[in-house]
Design an enzyme around this catalytic site. Structure first.
Site, mmCIF file in Angstrom:
data_model
loop_
_atom_site.group_PDB
_atom_site.id
_atom_site.type_symbol
_atom_site.label_atom_id
_atom_site.label_comp_id
_atom_site.label_asym_id
_atom_site.label_seq_id
_atom_site.Cartn_x
_atom_site.Cartn_y
_atom_site.Cartn_z
ATOM 1 N N ASP A 104 42.554 38.762 54.204
ATOM 2 C CA ASP A 104 43.389 38.652 53.018
ATOM 3 C C ASP A 104 42.503 38.103 51.903
ATOM 4 O OD1 ASP A 104 45.807 38.482 51.432
ATOM 5 O OD2 ASP A 104 45.727 36.322 51.767
ATOM 6 N N ASP A 137 43.643 36.535 48.303
ATOM 7 C CA ASP A 137 44.106 35.332 47.598
ATOM 8 C C ASP A 137 44.448 34.229 48.601
ATOM 9 O OD1 ASP A 137 44.133 36.774 45.055
ATOM 10 O OD2 ASP A 137 45.876 37.804 45.869
#
Length: 239
Positions: free
Chosen positions: A14, A16
């Site tokens: 991922d 952020d």
């Protein structure tokens, strides 16, 4: 050396909150968007909180975040269209307002990375593993470029790709499965790295070989409950 099981060939990160510190910028943009919207309807409305962000918004496509949070407050809006202005009382309008605030913040302050995660990402590449960024953000390409680590990423599945290919948002595993396909690796030989509760749930739902929860906001227990095999505060703890 990487703290991963044997047989792992790929790492799906991922963006952020895992590689970049933009999760804080996303949360701030969501808070301003929702607080202004709620106050326009009820000046005494309870503010958008960290818990709201964690439960209803983090890791999800923008429109899903709008629907899920507002539903928690008993509010349903018409969907609207992609051309809705930022002040429109529609799901698309609220999502557009949030994205405008986010892009303004990124333009003014740039993208900060987590140095521990960058050390880990470089170690992953040096070990010969394939890498992908998997993010709900439609700004994934710009954030990776601004963060200065595009050369360490082999594939990207972001909000633009998800919309184009009709991928379900997290907690559905669709985007991570697409990341594994892009790297030519079966899920059992790939690791998911996630800081969002919805993202960890997606990793577990996709039957990936290993799921790493990254606890940036004090939700280690929640990450484990969603299926994380291990929880760290930064990725270099795995080295």
């Amino acid at each position: 050396m990487l703290g991963l099981p044997e047989g792992i060939r790929a790492c799906l990160f991922d963006l952020d909150g895992v590689l970049t510190q933009t999760a804080k910028v996303h949360q701030a943009a969501w808070k301003r968007t929702f607080d202004e919207f709620l106050r326009s309807r009820d000046p005494a409305a309870v503010e958008f909180s960290q818990a709201d962000y964690n439960q209803y918004v983090d890791g999800k496509p923008r429109e899903d975040g709008v629907r899920d949070f507002l539903a928690s407050r008993g509010i349903t809006l018409p969907e609207g269209t992609d051309g809705d202005p930022a002040d429109a009382a529609t799901v698309r309008g609220v999502a557009t307002r949030k994205n405008e605030l986010l892009l303004r913040e990124l333009d003014e302050h740039g993208v900060q990375v987590y140095e521990g995660s960058m050390r880990y990402l470089r170690a992953v590449k040096e070990a010969g593993l394939a890498t992908a960024v998997v993010t709900a953000s439609a700004n994934g390409e710009q954030v990776v470029a601004a963060g200065g680590f595009a050369d360490l990423i082999d594939a990207r599945v972001d909000g633009v790709v998800a919309k184009r290919d009709g991928l379900g948002g997290k907690p559905a595993p669709d985007s991570f499965l697409a990341g594994a396909r892009a790297l030519g690796v079966p899920p059992a030989q790939a690791v998911v790295f996630e800081d969002a509760l919805s993202g960890v749930a997606a990793g577990r739902a996709g039957d990936f070989g290993f799921v790493v929860g990254v606890d940036r906001v004090g939700q280690a227990d929640g990450l484990r409950e969603r299926g994380a095999d291990v929880v760290v505060q930064d990725l270099d703890e795995l080295l």
